[in-house]
Design a protein around this motif. Structure first.
Motif, PDB file in Angstrom:
ATOM      1  N   ASN A 177       0.831  -1.206   0.000  1.00 38.12           N
ATOM      2  CA  ASN A 177       0.000   0.000   0.000  1.00 38.12           C
ATOM      3  C   ASN A 177       0.866   1.257   0.000  1.00 38.12           C
ATOM      4  O   ASN A 177       0.566   2.228  -0.705  1.00 38.12           O
ATOM      5  CB  ASN A 177      -0.918   0.004   1.219  1.00 38.12           C
ATOM      6  CG  ASN A 177      -2.016  -1.036   1.133  1.00 38.12           C
ATOM      7  OD1 ASN A 177      -2.349  -1.506   0.041  1.00 38.12           O
ATOM      8  ND2 ASN A 177      -2.595  -1.407   2.264  1.00 38.12           N
ATOM      9  N   LEU A 178       1.951   1.241   0.789  1.00 38.90           N
ATOM     10  CA  LEU A 178       2.831   2.404   0.818  1.00 38.90           C
ATOM     11  C   LEU A 178       3.508   2.608  -0.533  1.00 38.90           C
ATOM     12  O   LEU A 178       3.615   3.739  -1.023  1.00 38.90           O
ATOM     13  CB  LEU A 178       3.875   2.236   1.922  1.00 38.90           C
ATOM     14  CG  LEU A 178       4.823   3.427   2.142  1.00 38.90           C
ATOM     15  CD1 LEU A 178       5.104   3.617   3.627  1.00 38.90           C
ATOM     16  CD2 LEU A 178       6.139   3.230   1.401  1.00 38.90           C
ATOM     17  N   ALA A 179       3.958   1.511  -1.158  1.00 38.22           N
ATOM     18  CA  ALA A 179       4.616   1.620  -2.464  1.00 38.22           C
ATOM     19  C   ALA A 179       3.672   2.185  -3.517  1.00 38.22           C
ATOM     20  O   ALA A 179       4.063   3.010  -4.353  1.00 38.22           O
ATOM     21  CB  ALA A 179       5.141   0.253  -2.895  1.00 38.22           C
ATOM     22  N   ALA A 180       2.404   1.740  -3.474  1.00 36.74           N
ATOM     23  CA  ALA A 180       1.425   2.245  -4.441  1.00 36.74           C
ATOM     24  C   ALA A 180       1.184   3.736  -4.241  1.00 36.74           C
ATOM     25  O   ALA A 180       1.113   4.511  -5.211  1.00 36.74           O
ATOM     26  CB  ALA A 180       0.118   1.464  -4.303  1.00 36.74           C
ATOM     27  N   ALA A 181       1.069   4.165  -2.985  1.00 34.58           N
ATOM     28  CA  ALA A 181       0.858   5.585  -2.706  1.00 34.58           C
ATOM     29  C   ALA A 181       2.076   6.408  -3.107  1.00 34.58           C
ATOM     30  O   ALA A 181       1.950   7.524  -3.635  1.00 34.58           O
ATOM     31  CB  ALA A 181       0.546   5.776  -1.219  1.00 34.58           C
ATOM     32  N   PHE A 182       3.262   5.857  -2.876  1.00 37.44           N
ATOM     33  CA  PHE A 182       4.486   6.565  -3.235  1.00 37.44           C
ATOM     34  C   PHE A 182       4.583   6.753  -4.753  1.00 37.44           C
ATOM     35  O   PHE A 182       4.898   7.856  -5.231  1.00 37.44           O
ATOM     36  CB  PHE A 182       5.706   5.798  -2.735  1.00 37.44           C
ATOM     37  CG  PHE A 182       7.013   6.355  -3.207  1.00 37.44           C
ATOM     38  CD1 PHE A 182       7.533   7.519  -2.656  1.00 37.44           C
ATOM     39  CD2 PHE A 182       7.720   5.725  -4.232  1.00 37.44           C
ATOM     40  CE1 PHE A 182       8.731   8.047  -3.110  1.00 37.44           C
ATOM     41  CE2 PHE A 182       8.926   6.245  -4.683  1.00 37.44           C
ATOM     42  CZ  PHE A 182       9.432   7.418  -4.128  1.00 37.44           C
TER      43      PHE A 182
ATOM     44  N   ARG B 174       9.188   3.442  -9.313  1.00 37.10           N
ATOM     45  CA  ARG B 174       8.426   2.283  -8.861  1.00 37.10           C
ATOM     46  C   ARG B 174       9.160   1.618  -7.710  1.00 37.10           C
ATOM     47  O   ARG B 174      10.375   1.773  -7.571  1.00 37.10           O
ATOM     48  CB  ARG B 174       8.237   1.273  -9.995  1.00 37.10           C
ATOM     49  CG  ARG B 174       7.293   1.735 -11.090  1.00 37.10           C
ATOM     50  CD  ARG B 174       7.108   0.651 -12.133  1.00 37.10           C
ATOM     51  NE  ARG B 174       8.300   0.483 -12.938  1.00 37.10           N
ATOM     52  CZ  ARG B 174       8.355   0.665 -14.262  1.00 37.10           C
ATOM     53  NH1 ARG B 174       7.271   1.043 -14.918  1.00 37.10           N
ATOM     54  NH2 ARG B 174       9.479   0.479 -14.918  1.00 37.10           N
ATOM     55  N   VAL B 175       8.444   0.850  -6.900  1.00 40.53           N
ATOM     56  CA  VAL B 175       9.050   0.125  -5.788  1.00 40.53           C
ATOM     57  C   VAL B 175       8.636  -1.335  -5.870  1.00 40.53           C
ATOM     58  O   VAL B 175       7.443  -1.659  -5.834  1.00 40.53           O
ATOM     59  CB  VAL B 175       8.633   0.707  -4.422  1.00 40.53           C
ATOM     60  CG1 VAL B 175       9.318  -0.055  -3.285  1.00 40.53           C
ATOM     61  CG2 VAL B 175       8.964   2.196  -4.341  1.00 40.53           C
ATOM     62  N   ASP B 176       9.627  -2.192  -6.038  1.00 43.13           N
ATOM     63  CA  ASP B 176       9.408  -3.640  -6.054  1.00 43.13           C
ATOM     64  C   ASP B 176       9.551  -4.138  -4.614  1.00 43.13           C
ATOM     65  O   ASP B 176      10.643  -4.113  -4.040  1.00 43.13           O
ATOM     66  CB  ASP B 176      10.436  -4.309  -6.965  1.00 43.13           C
ATOM     67  CG  ASP B 176      10.320  -5.822  -6.971  1.00 43.13           C
ATOM     68  OD1 ASP B 176       9.264  -6.328  -6.560  1.00 43.13           O
ATOM     69  OD2 ASP B 176      11.291  -6.491  -7.365  1.00 43.13           O
ATOM     70  N   VAL B 177       8.450  -4.579  -4.008  1.00 50.76           N
ATOM     71  CA  VAL B 177       8.415  -4.954  -2.603  1.00 50.76           C
ATOM     72  C   VAL B 177       8.614  -6.461  -2.447  1.00 50.76           C
ATOM     73  O   VAL B 177       7.933  -7.254  -3.082  1.00 50.76           O
ATOM     74  CB  VAL B 177       7.068  -4.557  -1.963  1.00 50.76           C
ATOM     75  CG1 VAL B 177       6.965  -5.098  -0.534  1.00 50.76           C
ATOM     76  CG2 VAL B 177       6.896  -3.039  -1.990  1.00 50.76           C
TER      77      VAL B 177
ATOM     78  N   VAL C  35       8.701   7.272   3.380  1.00 52.54           N
ATOM     79  CA  VAL C  35       8.548   6.210   4.377  1.00 52.54           C
ATOM     80  C   VAL C  35       8.448   6.787   5.776  1.00 52.54           C
ATOM     81  O   VAL C  35       7.640   6.340   6.602  1.00 52.54           O
ATOM     82  CB  VAL C  35       9.728   5.218   4.286  1.00 52.54           C
ATOM     83  CG1 VAL C  35       9.755   4.287   5.503  1.00 52.54           C
ATOM     84  CG2 VAL C  35       9.652   4.412   2.993  1.00 52.54           C
ATOM     85  N   TYR C  36       9.275   7.802   6.060  1.00 47.90           N
ATOM     86  CA  TYR C  36       9.364   8.340   7.416  1.00 47.90           C
ATOM     87  C   TYR C  36       8.433   9.517   7.674  1.00 47.90           C
ATOM     88  O   TYR C  36       8.535  10.167   8.717  1.00 47.90           O
ATOM     89  CB  TYR C  36      10.810   8.705   7.737  1.00 47.90           C
ATOM     90  CG  TYR C  36      11.641   7.470   8.033  1.00 47.90           C
ATOM     91  CD1 TYR C  36      11.610   6.871   9.289  1.00 47.90           C
ATOM     92  CD2 TYR C  36      12.416   6.871   7.037  1.00 47.90           C
ATOM     93  CE1 TYR C  36      12.348   5.728   9.553  1.00 47.90           C
ATOM     94  CE2 TYR C  36      13.157   5.729   7.291  1.00 47.90           C
ATOM     95  CZ  TYR C  36      13.113   5.154   8.559  1.00 47.90           C
ATOM     96  OH  TYR C  36      13.832   4.019   8.815  1.00 47.90           O
TER      97      TYR C  36
END
Length: 424
Positions: free
Chosen positions: A60-65, A73-76, A332-333
């Motif tokens: 969810n955080l990666a999608a919002a970012f 993009r962020v590969d989690v 993130v922070y």
């Protein structure tokens, strides 16, 4: 603060990790074919089952970012605590290095020159927002590489029902209080363990440090040199042996008793008092134990600086995505994101704005004693690359100081620690 510091265990089994490196290795960072940059994030799982896996939070955080930063993009990848260190080692050895890693330790990566400095991947505002003691714990030789992610502090838990049964009106503040209260519990609450003292291999390094702090000791001095067999530490273990172990006021052999046993006993109403962290709150509630929390007793008074534990985020240099990592970590922070994670997993904050929010919300009354301790937390020598090896030796051996000669046991551990530090 490895997961074992935050909860008893996790049984989540996730699939094998397969990451592919991207980027050119320059600090501008390489782009994908469509001109976008993909950051590889590897994170530990704080959930104990699939339904509360940390994967949900990070996805969810990666999608919002990415919605706010379309070119990144962020590969989690989320991995359970039992496997993450081994899998990350394999990734590093094969060259498939993540951009961001969130796990339990960082010093070994600093020793191998793999990480960006914190100042390279965090804005000034984000760095200034960390609780000072936690930011300092992320330093190696005065330079911060480890970025605190979540935290915990330790306090004394006591069973109010058993205390009342024994005629004890308030929690102990000194070692002598502990001894007297334990004697009353033994006499008035038979069948229980007056003081649950776990010095088995699960977390002996933590329990021993809490007692050593109460006598002005600890595993290292102010300059970082090992002081395992200091007079203060020898006196601490001698006191424990003579006043708690030999009189039968704790377990018959603390050196073989793990923290999970002590926690389970307390949650079952079978232990009068012990040192614990916030995860014991829910266990005590589930066991319907009427408990209280107080500062850990020291030799002459309550500890002013209790043991603090943290898990860490770190940023790897190999893929050259410094600027994109900085944008991501600032996201993130942000307070809303750190608050969401801390509240989801009943963890403690590492940032000042989240600490203020959690302290002032009125929703976390049970955590307030721990909030007060966080700014004054003392830490293991996390920035010392020899600590992991020394800590493993402490886990295996330090508890035997309560059944043998404390000076000899601590002296042997000190020699091993000095030899290990010399080899690093």
């Amino acid at each position: 603060m490895h997961k074992r510091f935050l909860a008893l265990s996790t049984a989540c089994a996730l699939g094998a990790l397969a990451l592919t490196a991207c980027g050119s290795g320059s600090d501008g960072g390489g782009a994908d074919a469509d001109g976008k940059v993909t950051l590889k994030l590897v994170a530990a799982d704080y959930g104990d089952k699939e339904s509360n896996s940390s994967r949900t939070y990070w996805n969810n955080l990666a999608a919002a970012f990415t919605a706010a930063n379309p070119n990144i993009r962020v590969d989690v990848q989320v991995v359970n605590w039992n496997d993450i260190d081994k899998q990350v080692r394999t990734m590093i050895q094969s060259g498939n290095v993540p951009d961001v890693l969130q796990t339990g330790g960082y010093a070994d990566k600093v020793a191998d020159d793999l990480l960006y400095k914190a100042e390279d991947v965090l804005s000034t505002g984000t760095r200034a927002n960390f609780i000072d003691s936690f930011a300092e714990a992320g330093q190696v030789k005065g330079v911060q590489y480890g970025i605190p992610f979540v935290s915990s502090a330790r306090a004394l838990f006591y069973n109010k029902t058993l205390f009342q049964q024994a005629g004890i009106s308030q929690p102990p503040a000194t070692w002598e209080d502990v001894r007297k209260d334990a004697e009353l519990l033994k006499a008035k609450a038979p069948g229980t363990t007056p003081y649950a003292l776990p010095l088995g291999p699960e977390e002996a390094q933590g329990e021993s440090m809490m007692w050593e702090l109460g006598n002005g000791g600890g595993p290292t001095d102010k300059d970082g040199a090992y002081t395992i067999d200091s007079p203060a530490n020898v006196e601490t273990f001698s006191w424990l042996k003579a006043n708690l172990v030999d009189p039968g006021l704790t377990y018959a052999n603390p050196a073989t008793t793990d923290r999970k046993t002590a926690f389970a006993d307390f949650a079952a109403g079978k232990a009068g008092m012990l040192n614990g962290h916030p995860s014991l709150i829910q266990m005590a509630r589930d066991g319907k134990v009427d408990y209280g929390v107080a500062p850990i007793p020291g030799k002459t008074g309550p500890l002013k600086s209790t043991l603090g534990v943290a898990d860490w985020t770190m940023a790897f240099k190999k893929n050259g995505h410094r600027d994109q990592i900085r944008t991501f970590l600032d996201f993130v922070y942000a307070k809303d994101n750190t608050l969401r994670f801390d509240e989801t997993y009943n963890l403690m904050p590492v940032t000042q704005d989240t600490l203020r929010e959690m302290t002032g919300s009125g929703k976390h009354k049970d955590l307030e004693p721990f909030f007060a301790l966080l700014p004054h937390a003392a830490f293991y020598p996390l920035g010392d690359t020899s600590w992991d090896t020394v800590s493993a030796e402490l886990k295996k051996t330090v508890g035997t100081a309560l059944t043998g000669d404390p000076a000899k046991v601590l002296g042997a551990l000190q020699k091993k620690a000095k030899d290990t530090a010399a080899d690093k």
